[in-house]
Design a protein around this motif. Structure first.
Motif, PDB file in Angstrom:
ATOM      1  N   SER A   1       0.842  -1.199   0.000  1.00  0.00           N
ATOM      2  CA  SER A   1       0.000   0.000   0.000  1.00  0.00           C
ATOM      3  C   SER A   1       0.880   1.253   0.000  1.00  0.00           C
ATOM      4  CB  SER A   1      -0.883   0.006   1.250  1.00  0.00           C
ATOM      5  OG  SER A   1      -0.060   0.146   2.404  1.00  0.00           O
ATOM      6  N   ASP A   2       0.240   2.400  -0.135  1.00  0.00           N
ATOM      7  CA  ASP A   2       0.973   3.667  -0.023  1.00  0.00           C
ATOM      8  C   ASP A   2       1.627   3.778   1.350  1.00  0.00           C
ATOM      9  OD1 ASP A   2       0.326   4.456  -2.602  1.00  0.00           O
ATOM     10  OD2 ASP A   2      -1.422   5.644  -1.965  1.00  0.00           O
ATOM     11  N   ALA A   3       0.941   3.292   2.380  1.00  0.00           N
ATOM     12  CA  ALA A   3       1.512   3.328   3.733  1.00  0.00           C
ATOM     13  C   ALA A   3       2.761   2.445   3.817  1.00  0.00           C
ATOM     14  CB  ALA A   3       0.470   2.880   4.763  1.00  0.00           C
ATOM     15  N   ASP A   4       2.730   1.288   3.149  1.00  0.00           N
ATOM     16  CA  ASP A   4       3.916   0.422   3.116  1.00  0.00           C
ATOM     17  C   ASP A   4       5.076   1.140   2.433  1.00  0.00           C
ATOM     18  OD1 ASP A   4       2.566  -1.771   4.310  1.00  0.00           O
ATOM     19  OD2 ASP A   4       1.868  -2.464   2.348  1.00  0.00           O
ATOM     20  N   ARG A   5       4.805   1.785   1.305  1.00  0.00           N
ATOM     21  CA  ARG A   5       5.861   2.514   0.586  1.00  0.00           C
ATOM     22  C   ARG A   5       6.362   3.695   1.404  1.00  0.00           C
ATOM     23  NH1 ARG A   5       2.853   0.479  -3.596  1.00  0.00           N
ATOM     24  NH2 ARG A   5       1.319   2.149  -3.531  1.00  0.00           N
ATOM     25  N   ASP A   6       5.468   4.360   2.125  1.00  0.00           N
ATOM     26  CA  ASP A   6       5.886   5.463   2.997  1.00  0.00           C
ATOM     27  C   ASP A   6       6.807   4.961   4.104  1.00  0.00           C
ATOM     28  OD1 ASP A   6       4.413   7.251   1.488  1.00  0.00           O
ATOM     29  OD2 ASP A   6       2.736   7.370   2.924  1.00  0.00           O
ATOM     30  N   ALA A   7       6.508   3.786   4.646  1.00  0.00           N
ATOM     31  CA  ALA A   7       7.360   3.205   5.687  1.00  0.00           C
ATOM     32  C   ALA A   7       8.727   2.828   5.116  1.00  0.00           C
ATOM     33  CB  ALA A   7       6.688   1.984   6.303  1.00  0.00           C
ATOM     34  N   LEU A   8       8.759   2.263   3.909  1.00  0.00           N
ATOM     35  CA  LEU A   8      10.035   1.951   3.257  1.00  0.00           C
ATOM     36  C   LEU A   8      10.845   3.221   3.022  1.00  0.00           C
ATOM     37  CD1 LEU A   8       8.906  -0.697   0.607  1.00  0.00           C
ATOM     38  CD2 LEU A   8      10.399  -1.099   2.577  1.00  0.00           C
ATOM     39  N   ARG A   9      10.154   4.249   2.587  1.00  0.00           N
ATOM     40  CA  ARG A   9      10.812   5.541   2.335  1.00  0.00           C
ATOM     41  C   ARG A   9      11.415   6.099   3.623  1.00  0.00           C
ATOM     42  NH1 ARG A   9       8.825  11.127   2.163  1.00  0.00           N
ATOM     43  NH2 ARG A   9       9.874  12.219   0.470  1.00  0.00           N
ATOM     44  N   ALA A  10      10.650   6.090   4.693  1.00  0.00           N
ATOM     45  CA  ALA A  10      11.141   6.607   5.971  1.00  0.00           C
ATOM     46  C   ALA A  10      12.344   5.802   6.461  1.00  0.00           C
ATOM     47  CB  ALA A  10      10.017   6.579   7.011  1.00  0.00           C
TER      48      ALA A  10
ATOM     49  N   TRP B   1      10.291   6.502  -8.003  1.00  0.00           N
ATOM     50  CA  TRP B   1      10.126   6.451  -6.554  1.00  0.00           C
ATOM     51  C   TRP B   1      11.452   6.801  -5.867  1.00  0.00           C
ATOM     52  CZ3 TRP B   1      12.012   3.687  -2.360  1.00  0.00           C
ATOM     53  CH2 TRP B   1      11.259   3.800  -1.174  1.00  0.00           C
ATOM     54  N   PHE B   2      12.537   6.216  -6.339  1.00  0.00           N
ATOM     55  CA  PHE B   2      13.839   6.520  -5.746  1.00  0.00           C
ATOM     56  C   PHE B   2      14.232   7.978  -5.980  1.00  0.00           C
ATOM     57  CE2 PHE B   2      14.536   2.017  -5.051  1.00  0.00           C
ATOM     58  CZ  PHE B   2      15.272   2.037  -3.884  1.00  0.00           C
ATOM     59  N   ASP B   3      13.875   8.545  -7.125  1.00  0.00           N
ATOM     60  CA  ASP B   3      14.151   9.962  -7.361  1.00  0.00           C
ATOM     61  C   ASP B   3      13.457  10.824  -6.317  1.00  0.00           C
ATOM     62  OD1 ASP B   3      15.749   9.360  -9.549  1.00  0.00           O
ATOM     63  OD2 ASP B   3      14.193   9.866 -11.040  1.00  0.00           O
ATOM     64  N   SER B   4      12.233  10.459  -5.955  1.00  0.00           N
ATOM     65  CA  SER B   4      11.511  11.239  -4.939  1.00  0.00           C
ATOM     66  C   SER B   4      12.154  11.088  -3.562  1.00  0.00           C
ATOM     67  CB  SER B   4      10.030  10.851  -4.899  1.00  0.00           C
ATOM     68  OG  SER B   4       9.840   9.592  -4.294  1.00  0.00           O
ATOM     69  N   VAL B   5      12.688   9.894  -3.282  1.00  0.00           N
ATOM     70  CA  VAL B   5      13.371   9.678  -2.003  1.00  0.00           C
ATOM     71  C   VAL B   5      14.667  10.488  -1.971  1.00  0.00           C
ATOM     72  CG1 VAL B   5      14.414   7.982  -0.450  1.00  0.00           C
ATOM     73  CG2 VAL B   5      12.319   7.406  -1.692  1.00  0.00           C
TER      74      VAL B   5
ATOM     75  N   ALA C   1      23.343   2.280  -0.517  1.00  0.00           N
ATOM     76  CA  ALA C   1      24.452   2.713  -1.378  1.00  0.00           C
ATOM     77  C   ALA C   1      23.916   3.263  -2.695  1.00  0.00           C
ATOM     78  CB  ALA C   1      25.413   1.552  -1.625  1.00  0.00           C
ATOM     79  N   TYR C   2      22.920   2.598  -3.259  1.00  0.00           N
ATOM     80  CA  TYR C   2      22.297   3.096  -4.494  1.00  0.00           C
ATOM     81  C   TYR C   2      21.678   4.469  -4.253  1.00  0.00           C
ATOM     82  CZ  TYR C   2      18.956   3.854  -8.193  1.00  0.00           C
ATOM     83  OH  TYR C   2      18.232   4.435  -9.199  1.00  0.00           O
ATOM     84  N   LEU C   3      20.938   4.602  -3.172  1.00  0.00           N
ATOM     85  CA  LEU C   3      20.282   5.865  -2.853  1.00  0.00           C
ATOM     86  C   LEU C   3      21.304   6.998  -2.708  1.00  0.00           C
ATOM     87  CD1 LEU C   3      17.600   7.278  -2.146  1.00  0.00           C
ATOM     88  CD2 LEU C   3      17.977   6.604   0.222  1.00  0.00           C
TER      89      LEU C   3
ATOM     90  N   VAL D   1      19.764  -3.658  -8.044  1.00  0.00           N
ATOM     91  CA  VAL D   1      19.113  -3.101  -6.850  1.00  0.00           C
ATOM     92  C   VAL D   1      17.665  -2.734  -7.178  1.00  0.00           C
ATOM     93  CG1 VAL D   1      19.096  -1.170  -5.217  1.00  0.00           C
ATOM     94  CG2 VAL D   1      21.261  -2.286  -5.804  1.00  0.00           C
ATOM     95  N   LEU D   2      17.462  -2.011  -8.269  1.00  0.00           N
ATOM     96  CA  LEU D   2      16.111  -1.585  -8.644  1.00  0.00           C
ATOM     97  C   LEU D   2      15.208  -2.773  -8.951  1.00  0.00           C
ATOM     98  CD1 LEU D   2      16.930   1.499 -10.879  1.00  0.00           C
ATOM     99  CD2 LEU D   2      15.954   1.516  -8.576  1.00  0.00           C
ATOM    100  N   SER D   3      15.753  -3.790  -9.621  1.00  0.00           N
ATOM    101  CA  SER D   3      14.948  -4.971  -9.966  1.00  0.00           C
ATOM    102  C   SER D   3      14.394  -5.643  -8.722  1.00  0.00           C
ATOM    103  CB  SER D   3      15.785  -5.981 -10.750  1.00  0.00           C
ATOM    104  OG  SER D   3      16.099  -5.478 -12.006  1.00  0.00           O
ATOM    105  N   ARG D   4      15.231  -5.802  -7.720  1.00  0.00           N
ATOM    106  CA  ARG D   4      14.759  -6.445  -6.492  1.00  0.00           C
ATOM    107  C   ARG D   4      13.807  -5.540  -5.724  1.00  0.00           C
ATOM    108  NH1 ARG D   4      20.018  -7.811  -6.169  1.00  0.00           N
ATOM    109  NH2 ARG D   4      20.404  -6.422  -4.440  1.00  0.00           N
ATOM    110  N   TYR D   5      14.081  -4.257  -5.692  1.00  0.00           N
ATOM    111  CA  TYR D   5      13.257  -3.351  -4.899  1.00  0.00           C
ATOM    112  C   TYR D   5      11.889  -3.100  -5.524  1.00  0.00           C
ATOM    113  CZ  TYR D   5      13.443  -0.677  -0.632  1.00  0.00           C
ATOM    114  OH  TYR D   5      13.245  -0.261   0.655  1.00  0.00           O
TER     115      TYR D   5
END
Length: 111
Positions: free
Chosen positions: A16-25, A102-106, A55-57, A74-78
């Motif tokens: 969910s968006d909440a899951d992605r927000d938690a990953l981002r945090a 998504w990673f660009d936004s992070v 490291a990618y980030l 890294v992106l393929s797995r994530y």
């Protein structure tokens, strides 16, 4: 013909968006910790996959090379972590554009 009952795995879970927000945090916290403290204590504490994604980030290509990783691996797995198995596979097929966005936004939030 076998009388064995067919295995059903159920409907694949889509984060969910909440899951992605938690990953981002979580990634932001880890990336900021590495920026503040360096890699020394974190590399041993985190699984290799977490080290690779941070490291990618951070754009640490030397560490990615040392881990035998690339941006694409890294992106393929994530992608699956972000969009579920089916969504991740579809993003892989179209060149990981949603995962990269998504990673660009992070990265933007990281500053």
């Amino acid at each position: 013909m076998s009388d064995a009952k067919r295995i059903t795995w159920g409907k694949p879970r889509r984060p969910s968006d909440a899951d992605r927000d938690a990953l981002r945090a979580d990634l932001l916290t880890k990336a900021r910790a590495v920026r503040a403290d360096g890699w020394a204590e974190h590399r041993e504490a985190w699984p290799a996959g977490q080290v690779a994604v941070v490291a990618y980030l951070l754009g640490d290509t030397d560490l990615l090379t040392e881990l035998d990783e690339t941006d694409t691996t890294v992106l393929s797995r994530y992608a699956a972590d972000l969009f579920g198995f089916v969504g991740g596979r579809k993003d892989n097929e179209k060149g990981l554009v949603d995962t990269q966005a998504w990673f660009d936004s992070v990265r933007k939030a990281l500053g």
